[in-house]
Design a protein around this motif. Structure first.
Motif, PDB file in Angstrom:
ATOM      1  N   SER A 263      22.280  40.050  35.501  1.00 14.34           N
ATOM      2  CA  SER A 263      23.507  39.668  34.796  1.00 14.34           C
ATOM      3  C   SER A 263      24.412  38.902  35.755  1.00 14.34           C
ATOM      4  O   SER A 263      24.499  39.245  36.938  1.00 14.34           O
ATOM      5  N   ASP A 264      25.061  37.882  35.220  1.00  5.23           N
ATOM      6  CA  ASP A 264      26.011  37.098  36.011  1.00  5.23           C
ATOM      7  C   ASP A 264      27.431  37.633  35.929  1.00  5.23           C
ATOM      8  O   ASP A 264      28.332  37.101  36.590  1.00  5.23           O
ATOM      9  N   LEU A 265      27.653  38.650  35.125  1.00  4.62           N
ATOM     10  CA  LEU A 265      28.998  39.224  35.010  1.00  4.62           C
ATOM     11  C   LEU A 265      29.347  39.988  36.286  1.00  4.62           C
ATOM     12  O   LEU A 265      28.500  40.666  36.865  1.00  4.62           O
ATOM     13  N   GLY A 266      30.590  39.883  36.686  1.00  2.00           N
ATOM     14  CA  GLY A 266      31.077  40.673  37.812  1.00  2.00           C
ATOM     15  C   GLY A 266      30.650  40.174  39.165  1.00  2.00           C
ATOM     16  O   GLY A 266      30.750  40.930  40.140  1.00  2.00           O
ATOM     17  N   LEU A 267      30.162  38.936  39.280  1.00  2.00           N
ATOM     18  CA  LEU A 267      29.847  38.420  40.610  1.00  2.00           C
ATOM     19  C   LEU A 267      31.098  38.396  41.491  1.00  2.00           C
ATOM     20  O   LEU A 267      31.045  38.738  42.666  1.00  2.00           O
ATOM     21  N   LEU A 268      32.208  37.984  40.914  1.00  2.00           N
ATOM     22  CA  LEU A 268      33.497  37.978  41.596  1.00  2.00           C
ATOM     23  C   LEU A 268      34.495  38.744  40.734  1.00  2.00           C
ATOM     24  O   LEU A 268      34.177  39.178  39.629  1.00  2.00           O
ATOM     25  N   THR A 269      35.702  38.892  41.263  1.00  2.00           N
ATOM     26  CA  THR A 269      36.726  39.620  40.514  1.00  2.00           C
ATOM     27  C   THR A 269      36.942  38.959  39.158  1.00  2.00           C
ATOM     28  O   THR A 269      37.257  37.763  39.091  1.00  2.00           O
ATOM     29  N   PRO A 270      36.756  39.704  38.065  1.00  2.00           N
ATOM     30  CA  PRO A 270      36.891  39.092  36.740  1.00  2.00           C
ATOM     31  C   PRO A 270      38.316  38.619  36.482  1.00  2.00           C
ATOM     32  O   PRO A 270      39.280  39.126  37.065  1.00  2.00           O
ATOM     33  N   GLU A 271      38.417  37.638  35.618  1.00  2.00           N
ATOM     34  CA  GLU A 271      39.719  37.141  35.178  1.00  2.00           C
ATOM     35  C   GLU A 271      40.052  37.750  33.826  1.00  2.00           C
ATOM     36  O   GLU A 271      39.175  38.196  33.081  1.00  2.00           O
ATOM     37  N   VAL A 272      41.338  37.741  33.499  1.00  2.00           N
ATOM     38  CA  VAL A 272      41.782  38.432  32.293  1.00  2.00           C
ATOM     39  C   VAL A 272      41.229  37.794  31.024  1.00  2.00           C
ATOM     40  O   VAL A 272      41.068  38.469  30.002  1.00  2.00           O
ATOM     41  N   ASN A 273      40.901  36.494  31.077  1.00  2.00           N
ATOM     42  CA  ASN A 273      40.391  35.861  29.856  1.00  2.00           C
ATOM     43  C   ASN A 273      39.012  36.404  29.475  1.00  2.00           C
ATOM     44  O   ASN A 273      38.582  36.264  28.337  1.00  2.00           O
TER      45      ASN A 273
END
Length: 868
Positions: A263-273
């Protein structure tokens, strides 16, 4: 009509005066040789009082010949001379008119544009009330971060939302942190009572409360939890594991013992969008405080964590409260390796401000094992009209002004398009492309489109809020009397809240761009005032230098960005991707950097990169950029040093309006319309015409146009055309001009030196040459044999004799002219006397006729009396 006749009479009088002046001053005055009487020079004075010479002059006196040729070379031809003698090309004059009309219209749009901006600001602030939404969302986020504690030791919770770093922490936060914060069945005391044997009250009565506190589903004392808490997650699909090619896939699979879910989610600090993504969310579960008490809710969370394994082990799987876990073929926990993101959402209703708040607590599980947790709130007001009357009145006035300005701009641009198409013979789209489309027309249409779209989006958001309002009574009824349809009603309410949140966010995002478009319209109005246009003129003047500079700047900057990405990307999140490195380097140029974080990757490496970046980007390039801009600013400021101020321009507009009202001038738009009528509305042909326009032509063809205004506009048109043709000299051009002037001066000095050498040779020649009777010899050596005093008296005597002869000739001509005038005056006096004699005879005849008429009347009266 009388004013027009008076103006015509004044023009005729002025014209006749000019003609008489011309007839008197254009007579040639001849300089004659007092000895021979031959004409030496013929000159005349033009209408403007300028001394004129013949085109070809041949004089026996070489000194006089050189003097006249020098005067002719230095004669200055003014714009007034050109207007009087030749006129102005129609293309030049109409281009000047168009520029003046556009400038005046743009300047007059400045108050309207400012009014649009102010009305939109008032409308947006009163509709959005961001300060109230900030108070709501800040309180919720602070409470969830600081008070949703878990990992309890006695009465102290050691961890909070930001310390959730594993699946176990997530379930502990849900059961001991969030649930204990949201669901409060008893009244909580400030601290644990010291005397534990006393039966302390679990609820309190307050004035105005229907039931003892705490109120069920109350949150932060002023808000109400609607329905409950919804839990959903986004899962990752199973994929292939990345292993070395030398390994056997079968043995690797047995060794890993479970599949991979990349999964590519959460590689870096997520943004609010990312929290606004409501698509592809699965495994939906609800926590309903209306249907279950706190113990049942805690048990459900445990069974979701356990995957109904305990219930199945005791043979009571039907009692498991996790619906998704229970439906799986084998016991599975609700959160597992497939989970990429978990959303914990709830809807809060605050009757104090009349608002809904969609609260989303998000946990993103990256494949490195880290869990990112963040909160995102989206709020909307229940009803816009539930405001004080004074605020509603201001809001409605601002809305009317803004809507009116939007409609006015739409109508004006539409009329301009229609006029452009009608005046073109090249089809609709080609006419729009070639004759209409420019930067500021695009800006106008962008403001219209964004403003109209913002209205549509706001209506859409209010419709979404209305949908939530319509669903709320069903949810309240289900909450007061829970039944079998409770969960279905809750799902409907959550879907409506999602739509409301997205519509509200889209509206805010779109409205954010509208003031930026208005800013571009303000710059168009600023360009109509020279002192306000300094900023835009500075950028326009420096555009060429900035374009070349930014090519260098971008290349060097990109090199540093790539190097920072390689140096710090593995250790610092702000440099881990290209876009983040671009942003971080940009902030570093303006002093926003974290040296302690940079030095963590190595003191020497960080220092080398940082020193190079500061020296090259900040000390050199950034200051060069400022120098380019300041250089252009100084030039534009110098150009506008003598320009009219804003207040002077306002006074000029008022004065022009008053002069137009008094009939002392005509509007430039009326002059423009006169030419349009002559060319049947074909503006392109009208602007390309090379006909010569004179003052008399304008006075004759433009109704009520004064002579002075026609003359002044023609001169101004020539001045503007010359300024556009010549342009404003840059510093480099000024230096070249000075260099050429110095070269010419040096050349003239050399010529003077050569002339002096020639004169010296002549003097030496004449000293050794005697040629009696030669005129030139006599001129230089005619006074030889006389003392200096005798030579001076002889020269004075000859000069006075020549002047006397010239004065005698001029005096004789003057007397002759006076005699001619006297003869003409005697003739006119004789004619006047004859006229008086005739007038006296006419009076005598009239007197006799009156006497005869009187006698006839008396006789008629006597005849009438006799019959009586």
């Amino acid at each position: 009509m009388l004013a027009a006749r008076g103006a015509a009479a004044r023009r005729h009088s002025f014209s006749s005066q000019v003609q008489r002046l011309h007839s008197q001053t254009s007579q040639q005055s001849q300089l004659t040789d007092p000895t021979t009487g031959a004409n030496r020079l013929s000159t005349w004075v033009s209408e403007l009082g300028v001394l004129e010479f013949p085109e070809e002059i041949s004089l026996p006196d070489k000194a006089l010949q050189v003097a006249v040729e020098t005067l002719k070379r230095h004669k200055t031809i003014t714009y007034e001379d050109i207007v009087e003698s030749e006129g102005v090309k129609q293309s030049v004059y109409l281009d000047y008119l168009k520029s003046e009309i556009d400038t005046e219209n743009a300047f007059l749009e400045l108050p309207l544009t400012i009014l649009v901006l102010v009305s939109f600001a008032i409308l947006a602030m009163n509709v959005m009330h961001q300060e109230q939404l900030f108070a709501l969302e800040e309180a919720i986020e602070r409470d969830l971060i600081e008070n949703a504690n878990f990992a309890w030791s006695g009465n102290f919770g050691h961890k909070g939302l930001e310390q959730v770093s594993s699946i176990e922490d997530f379930w502990s936060f849900m059961r001991l942190g969030l649930l204990g914060l949201v669901v409060k069945p008893v009244w909580l005391y400030s601290e644990s009572p010291l005397n534990t044997t006393t039966a302390w009250a679990s609820s309190w009565l307050f004035p105005g409360y229907d039931k003892p506190a705490p109120v069920k589903n109350e949150y932060l004392h002023y808000a109400k939890l609607v329905s409950g808490v919804r839990m959903r997650q986004q899962i990752a699909a199973e994929g292939s594991c990345i292993v070395p090619n030398v390994l056997d896939p079968g043995s690797v699979q047995r060794w890993l013992a479970k599949p991979c879910f990349p999964s590519d989610l959460g590689l870096l600090t997520p943004e609010v969008n990312e929290a606004e993504n409501f698509e592809n969310l699965q495994r939906e579960e609800f926590l309903f405080p209306d249907l279950m008490d706190k113990q049942d809710l805690m048990r459900k969370i445990l069974e979701m964590e356990d995957g109904c394994n305990y219930a199945q082990s005791i043979g009571s799987l039907d009692t498991c409260r996790c619906s998704w876990c229970k439906d799986q073929p084998k016991p599975r926990p609700w959160v597992d390796e497939e989970t990429a993101r978990v959303e914990i959402s709830m809807v809060l209703f605050n009757p104090q401000y009349g608002s809904y708040t969609y609260v989303s607590i998000n946990f993103v599980f990256n494949r490195g094992g880290h869990v990112y947790a963040f909160i995102h709130c989206l709020s909307a007001f229940v009803d816009f009209f539930m405001r004080p009357v004074s605020e509603l009145a201001i809001t409605f006035v601002a809305a009317l002004i803004w809507f009116g300005a939007l409609a006015y701009a739409t109508l004006g641009e539409t009329q301009e398009i229609i006029s452009t198409v009608r005046n073109s013979n090249r089809g609709f789209w080609r006419a729009i492309r070639d004759d209409y489309v420019d930067f500021y027309n695009v800006v106008d249409w962008l403001s219209i489109i964004i403003g109209t779209t913002a209205i549509a989006y706001y209506i859409r958001s209010r419709l979404a809020v209305a949908e939530v309002n319509n669903t709320l009574p069903l949810m309240i009824g289900a909450s007061l009397e829970p039944g079998a349809d409770y969960q279905a009603t809750a799902k409907t309410f959550f879907l409506a809240a999602e739509s409301m949140s997205k519509a509200k966010k889209d509206t805010e995002t779109l409205m954010m761009f509208y003031p930026l478009i208005i800013m571009m319209r303000l710059f168009r109005s600023f360009e109509a005032q020279p002192r306000l246009a300094i900023v835009s003129s500075t950028l326009r003047t420096a555009a060429a230098d900035l374009a070349h500079f930014f090519m260098i700047f971008a290349c060097v900057y990109l090199c540093f960005v790539v190097s920072s990405l390689l140096f710090f990307g593995q250790d610092l999140e702000s440099f881990s991707t290209l876009d983040r490195a671009l942003h971080s380097c940009f902030l570093a140029m303006f002093g926003d950097w974290d040296w302690h974080a940079l030095s963590d990757v190595g003191m020497v490496r960080a220092a080398v990169w940082f020193w190079l970046f500061m020296i090259v980007m900040v000390l050199f390039l950034l200051n060069m950029l400022l120098a380019i801009i300041m250089d252009a600013y100084q030039m534009e400021k110098y150009k506008a040093s003598d320009a009219t101020t804003l207040w002077q321009q306002i006074r000029d507009l008022i004065q022009r309006r008053r002069q137009y009202t008094r009939g002392e001038r005509v509007r430039l738009s009326d002059v423009w319309n006169t030419f349009r009528k002559q060319f049947a509305g074909k503006e392109k042909a009208m602007l390309s015409s090379e006909n010569m326009i004179s003052v008399e032509f304008l006075v004759k063809n433009v109704t009520r146009m004064p002579y002075k205004q026609a003359y002044r506009t023609l001169v101004s048109a020539l001045e503007r055309d010359a300024l556009l043709t010549k342009g404003f000299l840059t510093e480099e051009q000024v230096n070249k001009h000075v260099e050429m002037t110095l070269e010419q001066m040096d050349k003239k000095i050399q010529d003077i030196k050569a002339d002096l050498d020639f004169v010296a040779d002549k003097l030496d020649f004449f000293d050794r040459l005697q040629a009696a009777g030669d005129a030139e010899y006599d001129f230089y050596f005619g006074a030889e044999g006389h003392t200096p005093d005798e030579a001076s008296r002889l020269w004075i005597h000859n000069s006075i004799s020549k002047i006397s002869l010239e004065l005698q000739a001029n005096f004789a001509k003057g007397l002759q002219r006076i005699g001619t005038w006297q003869d003409e005056f005697e003739c006119e006096q004789t004619e006047l006397n004859d006229s008086l004699i005739e007038f006296r005879l006419l009076l005598h005849q009239l007197f006799e006729a009156v006497q005869e008429l009187s006698s006839l009347v008396e006789s008629m009266d006597s005849n009438n009396e006799e019959p009586q």
